[in-house]
Design a protein around this motif. Structure first.
Motif, PDB file in Angstrom:
ATOM      1  N   LEU A  51     -35.339  68.754   4.263  1.00  0.00           N
ATOM      2  CA  LEU A  51     -36.544  69.115   3.524  1.00  0.00           C
ATOM      3  C   LEU A  51     -36.499  70.615   3.264  1.00  0.00           C
ATOM      4  CD1 LEU A  51     -39.527  68.102   2.651  1.00  0.00           C
ATOM      5  CD2 LEU A  51     -40.198  69.462   4.625  1.00  0.00           C
ATOM      6  N   SER A  52     -36.653  70.982   2.014  1.00  0.00           N
ATOM      7  CA  SER A  52     -36.757  72.401   1.670  1.00  0.00           C
ATOM      8  C   SER A  52     -38.194  72.680   1.264  1.00  0.00           C
ATOM      9  CB  SER A  52     -35.788  72.759   0.539  1.00  0.00           C
ATOM     10  OG  SER A  52     -36.045  71.987  -0.598  1.00  0.00           O
ATOM     11  N   GLU A  53     -38.649  73.861   1.598  1.00  0.00           N
ATOM     12  CA  GLU A  53     -40.019  74.217   1.255  1.00  0.00           C
ATOM     13  C   GLU A  53     -40.073  75.554   0.516  1.00  0.00           C
ATOM     14  OE1 GLU A  53     -44.290  74.595   3.386  1.00  0.00           O
ATOM     15  OE2 GLU A  53     -42.969  73.011   4.058  1.00  0.00           O
ATOM     16  N   PRO A  54     -39.873  75.486  -0.802  1.00  0.00           N
ATOM     17  CA  PRO A  54     -40.035  76.706  -1.603  1.00  0.00           C
ATOM     18  C   PRO A  54     -41.502  76.889  -1.983  1.00  0.00           C
ATOM     19  CG  PRO A  54     -39.096  74.945  -2.938  1.00  0.00           C
ATOM     20  CD  PRO A  54     -39.313  74.387  -1.559  1.00  0.00           C
ATOM     21  N   HIS A  55     -41.878  78.140  -2.156  1.00  0.00           N
ATOM     22  CA  HIS A  55     -43.257  78.485  -2.518  1.00  0.00           C
ATOM     23  C   HIS A  55     -43.265  79.391  -3.734  1.00  0.00           C
ATOM     24  CE1 HIS A  55     -44.400  77.125   1.490  1.00  0.00           C
ATOM     25  NE2 HIS A  55     -43.494  77.924   1.990  1.00  0.00           N
ATOM     26  N   ILE A  56     -44.284  79.229  -4.542  1.00  0.00           N
ATOM     27  CA  ILE A  56     -44.545  80.162  -5.634  1.00  0.00           C
ATOM     28  C   ILE A  56     -45.714  81.025  -5.181  1.00  0.00           C
ATOM     29  CG2 ILE A  56     -45.315  80.437  -8.020  1.00  0.00           C
ATOM     30  CD1 ILE A  56     -44.131  77.603  -8.538  1.00  0.00           C
ATOM     31  N   SER A  80     -38.347  74.609   6.478  1.00  0.00           N
ATOM     32  CA  SER A  80     -37.281  73.817   5.865  1.00  0.00           C
ATOM     33  C   SER A  80     -36.351  73.369   6.977  1.00  0.00           C
ATOM     34  CB  SER A  80     -36.521  74.669   4.841  1.00  0.00           C
ATOM     35  OG  SER A  80     -37.403  75.123   3.839  1.00  0.00           O
ATOM     36  N   TRP A  81     -35.914  72.111   6.900  1.00  0.00           N
ATOM     37  CA  TRP A  81     -35.140  71.578   8.025  1.00  0.00           C
ATOM     38  C   TRP A  81     -34.062  70.591   7.580  1.00  0.00           C
ATOM     39  CZ3 TRP A  81     -36.008  66.424   7.717  1.00  0.00           C
ATOM     40  CH2 TRP A  81     -37.276  65.977   7.322  1.00  0.00           C
ATOM     41  N   LEU A  82     -33.177  70.320   8.525  1.00  0.00           N
ATOM     42  CA  LEU A  82     -32.070  69.395   8.336  1.00  0.00           C
ATOM     43  C   LEU A  82     -31.936  68.553   9.592  1.00  0.00           C
ATOM     44  CD1 LEU A  82     -29.398  68.450   6.918  1.00  0.00           C
ATOM     45  CD2 LEU A  82     -28.276  70.340   8.132  1.00  0.00           C
ATOM     46  N   THR A  87     -24.458  67.604   3.922  1.00  0.00           N
ATOM     47  CA  THR A  87     -23.327  67.574   2.987  1.00  0.00           C
ATOM     48  C   THR A  87     -23.536  68.630   1.904  1.00  0.00           C
ATOM     49  OG1 THR A  87     -24.392  65.992   1.508  1.00  0.00           O
ATOM     50  CG2 THR A  87     -23.074  65.076   3.339  1.00  0.00           C
ATOM     51  N   ASP A  88     -22.461  68.941   1.195  1.00  0.00           N
ATOM     52  CA  ASP A  88     -22.558  69.884   0.074  1.00  0.00           C
ATOM     53  C   ASP A  88     -23.487  69.342  -1.008  1.00  0.00           C
ATOM     54  OD1 ASP A  88     -20.804  71.605   1.340  1.00  0.00           O
ATOM     55  OD2 ASP A  88     -19.060  70.983   0.167  1.00  0.00           O
ATOM     56  N   ASN A  89     -23.424  68.040  -1.273  1.00  0.00           N
ATOM     57  CA  ASN A  89     -24.266  67.438  -2.297  1.00  0.00           C
ATOM     58  C   ASN A  89     -25.750  67.508  -1.904  1.00  0.00           C
ATOM     59  OD1 ASN A  89     -24.323  66.065  -4.892  1.00  0.00           O
ATOM     60  ND2 ASN A  89     -25.143  64.343  -3.733  1.00  0.00           N
ATOM     61  N   LEU A  90     -26.038  67.253  -0.645  1.00  0.00           N
ATOM     62  CA  LEU A  90     -27.430  67.343  -0.183  1.00  0.00           C
ATOM     63  C   LEU A  90     -27.930  68.786  -0.257  1.00  0.00           C
ATOM     64  CD1 LEU A  90     -29.960  66.023   0.976  1.00  0.00           C
ATOM     65  CD2 LEU A  90     -28.939  66.248   3.260  1.00  0.00           C
ATOM     66  N   LEU A  91     -27.075  69.736   0.086  1.00  0.00           N
ATOM     67  CA  LEU A  91     -27.473  71.142  -0.014  1.00  0.00           C
ATOM     68  C   LEU A  91     -27.763  71.502  -1.475  1.00  0.00           C
ATOM     69  CD1 LEU A  91     -27.976  73.821   1.414  1.00  0.00           C
ATOM     70  CD2 LEU A  91     -25.542  74.329   1.137  1.00  0.00           C
ATOM     71  N   GLN A  92     -26.950  70.998  -2.389  1.00  0.00           N
ATOM     72  CA  GLN A  92     -27.212  71.246  -3.811  1.00  0.00           C
ATOM     73  C   GLN A  92     -28.537  70.619  -4.228  1.00  0.00           C
ATOM     74  OE1 GLN A  92     -25.448  73.251  -6.112  1.00  0.00           O
ATOM     75  NE2 GLN A  92     -27.463  72.935  -7.000  1.00  0.00           N
ATOM     76  N   HIS A  93     -28.847  69.462  -3.667  1.00  0.00           N
ATOM     77  CA  HIS A  93     -30.120  68.813  -3.950  1.00  0.00           C
ATOM     78  C   HIS A  93     -31.281  69.718  -3.530  1.00  0.00           C
ATOM     79  CE1 HIS A  93     -32.838  65.415  -4.583  1.00  0.00           C
ATOM     80  NE2 HIS A  93     -33.434  65.794  -3.457  1.00  0.00           N
ATOM     81  N   GLU A  94     -31.196  70.258  -2.328  1.00  0.00           N
ATOM     82  CA  GLU A  94     -32.271  71.132  -1.834  1.00  0.00           C
ATOM     83  C   GLU A  94     -32.328  72.431  -2.641  1.00  0.00           C
ATOM     84  OE1 GLU A  94     -34.512  69.851   0.101  1.00  0.00           O
ATOM     85  OE2 GLU A  94     -33.293  68.062   0.343  1.00  0.00           O
TER      86      GLU A  94
END
Length: 184
Positions: A51-56, A80-82, A87-94
């Motif tokens: 889960l990534s948690e970006p904020h504006i 944000s957690w793992l 994987t590289d693909n999951l990191l790209q997703h986040e």
């Protein structure tokens, strides 16, 4: 008379841990997320692997005839957690979730600076715009997760990443940190 307002829009709308000091990574086209940035405690109730948690963020001050705005898009490392090994693909997703937030920050900048305000209607109108953009951003994040199956559909993942990067590039004129607008 000076007025100051600070508004923060969270991806999830709440903070998991109270009083915890978070590192914040400001969005940059030169720096991508790394798994080491995901420092939060995983929520075992959620099936997601990450889960990534970006904020504006934006804040503004007003005088009798101007409003000065400051904008940023940041990634909260402690929220944000793992779970397990990423994987590289999951990191790209986040990363693309973070990029979606940056895109909507730029949309918000454009909406705010392309309009005219009086000192009396500024707060209400800016709040309305930001709520609408937050709603659209949330819908975009949900569509993105659905179409990519949370990164499992690698072809859709690549398409979304490419699409969001193009959208960000188209909005390069709205990437300054501060803007001053005249009030009418």
């Amino acid at each position: 008379m000076n007025k100051t307002a600070i508004l923060v829009f969270f991806l999830l709308g709440f903070i998991h841990s109270y009083g915890q000091r978070c590192d914040s990574i400001e969005w940059s086209k030169r720096h991508d997320l790394k798994w080491k940035h995901f420092k939060g405690k995983p929520d075992k109730k959620i099936k997601a692997t990450a889960l990534s948690e970006p904020h504006i963020y934006f804040e503004y001050t007003t005088t009798a005839n101007t409003a000065k705005f400051r904008f940023s898009c940041n990634f909260s490392t402690c929220h944000s957690w793992l779970k397990g090994k990423g994987t590289d693909n999951l990191l790209q997703h986040e990363q693309t979730h973070f990029d979606i937030a940056e895109y909507y920050k730029r949309v918000l900048v454009k909406e705010i600076i392309d309009n005219k305000y009086s000192n009396k209607d500024l707060v209400v109108r800016v709040n309305e715009m930001s709520k609408q953009i937050l709603k659209i951003r949330k819908e975009t994040d949900e569509l993105y997760d659905s179409e990519t199956n949370h990164s499992i559909n690698e072809e859709q993942q690549k398409e979304w990443t490419k699409k969001i990067r193009k959208l960000i590039k188209k909005m390069d004129d709205y990437d300054k940190e501060t803007y001053t607008i005249k009030l009418h």
